[in-house]
Scaffold this motif. Structure first.
Motif, PDB file in Angstrom:
ATOM      1  N   GLU A  99      -1.483  -2.954  -8.685  1.00  0.00           N
ATOM      2  CA  GLU A  99      -2.900  -2.105  -8.432  1.00  0.00           C
ATOM      3  C   GLU A  99      -3.492  -2.402  -6.891  1.00  0.00           C
ATOM      4  O   GLU A  99      -3.875  -1.502  -6.537  1.00  0.00           O
ATOM      5  CB  GLU A  99      -4.019  -2.957  -9.387  1.00  0.00           C
ATOM      6  CG  GLU A  99      -5.338  -1.949  -9.249  1.00  0.00           C
ATOM      7  CD  GLU A  99      -5.182  -0.528  -9.921  1.00  0.00           C
ATOM      8  OE1 GLU A  99      -6.163   0.129  -9.701  1.00  0.00           O
ATOM      9  OE2 GLU A  99      -4.326  -0.275 -10.706  1.00  0.00           O
ATOM     10  N   ILE A 100      -2.808  -3.450  -6.111  1.00  0.00           N
ATOM     11  CA  ILE A 100      -3.606  -3.682  -4.873  1.00  0.00           C
ATOM     12  C   ILE A 100      -2.175  -3.883  -3.980  1.00  0.00           C
ATOM     13  O   ILE A 100      -2.114  -3.199  -2.954  1.00  0.00           O
ATOM     14  CB  ILE A 100      -4.398  -4.471  -4.897  1.00  0.00           C
ATOM     15  CG1 ILE A 100      -5.648  -4.450  -5.832  1.00  0.00           C
ATOM     16  CG2 ILE A 100      -4.833  -5.159  -3.438  1.00  0.00           C
ATOM     17  CD1 ILE A 100      -6.582  -5.349  -5.862  1.00  0.00           C
ATOM     18  N   VAL A 101      -1.627  -5.176  -4.207  1.00  0.00           N
ATOM     19  CA  VAL A 101      -0.701  -5.519  -3.042  1.00  0.00           C
ATOM     20  C   VAL A 101       0.323  -4.602  -2.667  1.00  0.00           C
ATOM     21  O   VAL A 101       0.581  -4.065  -1.521  1.00  0.00           O
ATOM     22  CB  VAL A 101       0.081  -6.944  -3.650  1.00  0.00           C
ATOM     23  CG1 VAL A 101       1.005  -7.320  -2.654  1.00  0.00           C
ATOM     24  CG2 VAL A 101      -0.952  -8.094  -4.006  1.00  0.00           C
ATOM     25  N   VAL A 130      -4.431  -0.783  14.137  1.00  0.00           N
ATOM     26  CA  VAL A 130      -4.194  -2.022  13.793  1.00  0.00           C
ATOM     27  C   VAL A 130      -2.851  -1.903  12.794  1.00  0.00           C
ATOM     28  O   VAL A 130      -2.498  -0.966  12.322  1.00  0.00           O
ATOM     29  CB  VAL A 130      -4.965  -2.749  12.657  1.00  0.00           C
ATOM     30  CG1 VAL A 130      -6.185  -2.944  13.438  1.00  0.00           C
ATOM     31  CG2 VAL A 130      -5.431  -1.941  11.607  1.00  0.00           C
ATOM     32  N   SER A 131      -2.003  -2.953  12.485  1.00  0.00           N
ATOM     33  CA  SER A 131      -0.732  -2.980  11.585  1.00  0.00           C
ATOM     34  C   SER A 131      -1.289  -2.786  10.250  1.00  0.00           C
ATOM     35  O   SER A 131      -2.251  -2.819   9.757  1.00  0.00           O
ATOM     36  CB  SER A 131      -0.060  -4.194  11.752  1.00  0.00           C
ATOM     37  OG  SER A 131      -0.849  -5.270  11.244  1.00  0.00           O
ATOM     38  N   VAL A 132      -0.291  -2.343   9.419  1.00  0.00           N
ATOM     39  CA  VAL A 132      -0.444  -2.371   7.915  1.00  0.00           C
ATOM     40  C   VAL A 132      -0.990  -3.632   7.346  1.00  0.00           C
ATOM     41  O   VAL A 132      -1.665  -3.582   6.508  1.00  0.00           O
ATOM     42  CB  VAL A 132       1.018  -1.733   7.236  1.00  0.00           C
ATOM     43  CG1 VAL A 132       0.721  -1.903   5.808  1.00  0.00           C
ATOM     44  CG2 VAL A 132       1.238  -0.390   7.860  1.00  0.00           C
ATOM     45  N   PRO A 133      -0.231  -4.873   7.601  1.00  0.00           N
ATOM     46  CA  PRO A 133      -0.718  -6.071   6.911  1.00  0.00           C
ATOM     47  C   PRO A 133      -2.427  -6.392   7.516  1.00  0.00           C
ATOM     48  O   PRO A 133      -2.964  -6.765   6.589  1.00  0.00           O
ATOM     49  CB  PRO A 133       0.065  -7.161   7.540  1.00  0.00           C
ATOM     50  CG  PRO A 133       1.365  -6.191   7.892  1.00  0.00           C
ATOM     51  CD  PRO A 133       0.991  -5.085   8.394  1.00  0.00           C
ATOM     52  N   VAL A 134      -2.518  -6.206   8.630  1.00  0.00           N
ATOM     53  CA  VAL A 134      -3.863  -6.301   9.044  1.00  0.00           C
ATOM     54  C   VAL A 134      -4.890  -5.468   8.355  1.00  0.00           C
ATOM     55  O   VAL A 134      -6.054  -5.973   7.701  1.00  0.00           O
ATOM     56  CB  VAL A 134      -4.114  -6.003  10.648  1.00  0.00           C
ATOM     57  CG1 VAL A 134      -5.491  -6.024  11.020  1.00  0.00           C
ATOM     58  CG2 VAL A 134      -3.472  -7.128  11.151  1.00  0.00           C
ATOM     59  N   LEU A 135      -4.525  -4.128   8.200  1.00  0.00           N
ATOM     60  CA  LEU A 135      -5.534  -3.275   7.581  1.00  0.00           C
ATOM     61  C   LEU A 135      -5.697  -3.745   6.115  1.00  0.00           C
ATOM     62  O   LEU A 135      -6.920  -3.888   5.474  1.00  0.00           O
ATOM     63  CB  LEU A 135      -4.935  -1.971   7.480  1.00  0.00           C
ATOM     64  CG  LEU A 135      -5.791  -0.849   7.103  1.00  0.00           C
ATOM     65  CD1 LEU A 135      -5.547   0.552   7.810  1.00  0.00           C
ATOM     66  CD2 LEU A 135      -5.614  -0.628   5.580  1.00  0.00           C
ATOM     67  N   VAL A 136      -4.648  -4.141   5.328  1.00  0.00           N
ATOM     68  CA  VAL A 136      -4.674  -4.451   3.985  1.00  0.00           C
ATOM     69  C   VAL A 136      -5.441  -5.755   3.592  1.00  0.00           C
ATOM     70  O   VAL A 136      -6.367  -6.004   2.886  1.00  0.00           O
ATOM     71  CB  VAL A 136      -3.303  -4.431   3.274  1.00  0.00           C
ATOM     72  CG1 VAL A 136      -3.489  -4.964   1.912  1.00  0.00           C
ATOM     73  CG2 VAL A 136      -2.550  -2.990   3.421  1.00  0.00           C
TER      74      VAL A 136
END
Length: 319
Positions: free
Chosen positions: A74-76, A30-36
């Motif tokens: 911390e997250i985004v 999966v792409s980075v945006p999908v994973l996060v």
């Protein structure tokens, strides 16, 4: 500690040590945006119902600026950086580089007005820890992984700065509502990029299992266990598990992904761990149970009332 305290400690050592392995597996499908997005959305969905009562009295609207800044650091931002970096470098290297965040936190504290004097042991810890980072990063830099290594170190820096915001600007906000809202904000931000890069074919079972582990175990469950650990043993003892996470990350990468154990990796692990312990150690006149440095980080997330003075939510820190 009690038997329950040791059990919670062991769980946290593993839960926030394996995200790097799971990210490495999931990013293959999966792409980075999908994973996060999946990780943050599921985490928010689990924690928000539990935080409803606290949300009513948390006065989050009054703290929206530091709350957004904390969520970003911390997250985004770090979760994107770590996921993108692991497309090129091993999970073991990622886990070890992130282990330098307590060392960076001490430097951040000095740069942001922390008046505590650093003794010889802590300066030595800084030097030893940074030497470990250099030993670990040097082969990768020669191999062309400059961007990936820079991404991980930038993520470690985010993890070092975020607790400063938590301690100085969000000290009177309960941690569970803070964590839930930050995960929710991150999920909203990633929703559109995730939709645009959503896989057209269902990923294989290995990738789906890694995504589920990241979202449920390493995010939602992790924060609940972390809050329970804080209540059971106090913030000072709870912080110690962050020194075990790198060993778990390296072991998981070696056993599951057959990542190599090289001399630089072993040497870097010893140097970074020793440097972190020395650099974040308490002064002799610091009362027992009191964190020496309010900016010392606890892996990714946002914590319970008792933790507010020591950090922020790994992670995490992949945390």
């Amino acid at each position: 500690m009690t038997r329950r305290g040791w059990l919670l400690f062991a769980l946290m050592s593993v839960i926030w040590g394996v995200p790097y392995l799971l990210i490495k597996v999931a990013v293959e499908g999966v792409s980075v945006p999908v994973l996060v997005f999946v990780r943050t959305a599921v985490g928010a969905a689990v924690l928000l119902p539990l935080a409803v009562r606290g949300l009513r009295s948390a006065r989050l609207r009054q703290h929206w600026r530091p709350l957004v800044a904390f969520a970003a650091l911390e997250i985004v931002v770090p979760w994107w950086l770590l996921t993108d970096a692991e497309r090129q470098i091993s999970s073991s290297m990622t886990g070890l580089l992130i282990a330098a965040s307590p060392i960076i936190a001490v430097l951040v504290g000095r740069l942001t007005g922390d008046g505590e004097r650093l003794g010889g042991a802590r300066w030595t810890g800084l030097a030893v820890g940074l030497a470990g980072v250099a030993v670990l990063a040097a082969p990768g830099l020669r191999g062309g992984d400059v961007r990936s290594i820079a991404e991980v170190l930038l993520a470690a820096t985010c993890y070092a700065i975020a607790p400063v915001i938590l301690a100085r600007r969000l000290a009177d906000v309960p941690a569970l509502p803070t964590t839930a809202v930050c995960l929710g904000l991150a999920a909203l931000l990633y929703a559109t990029p995730a939709a645009l890069t959503w896989p057209t074919v269902l990923p294989d079972g290995r990738v789906l299992a890694a995504l589920a582990g990241l979202a449920v175990l390493c995010t939602a469950v992790a924060f609940l266990v972390f809050f329970a650990l804080i209540r059971e043993v106090g913030p000072a003892r709870a912080l110690v598990f962050t020194y075990v996470n790198p060993a778990v990350a390296v072991t998981a990468g070696v056993l599951v992904l057959d990542e190599p154990v090289t001399v630089p990796v072993v040497l870097a692990f010893v140097l970074i761990l020793a440097g972190s312990v020395l650099a974040t150690g308490r002064r002799s006149d610091t009362p027992t149970g009191t964190p020496a440095d309010p900016s010392v980080k606890v892996p990714a997330g946002n914590r319970p009332e008792t933790v507010r003075a020591v950090s922020g939510p790994s992670p995490g820190r992949g945390r």
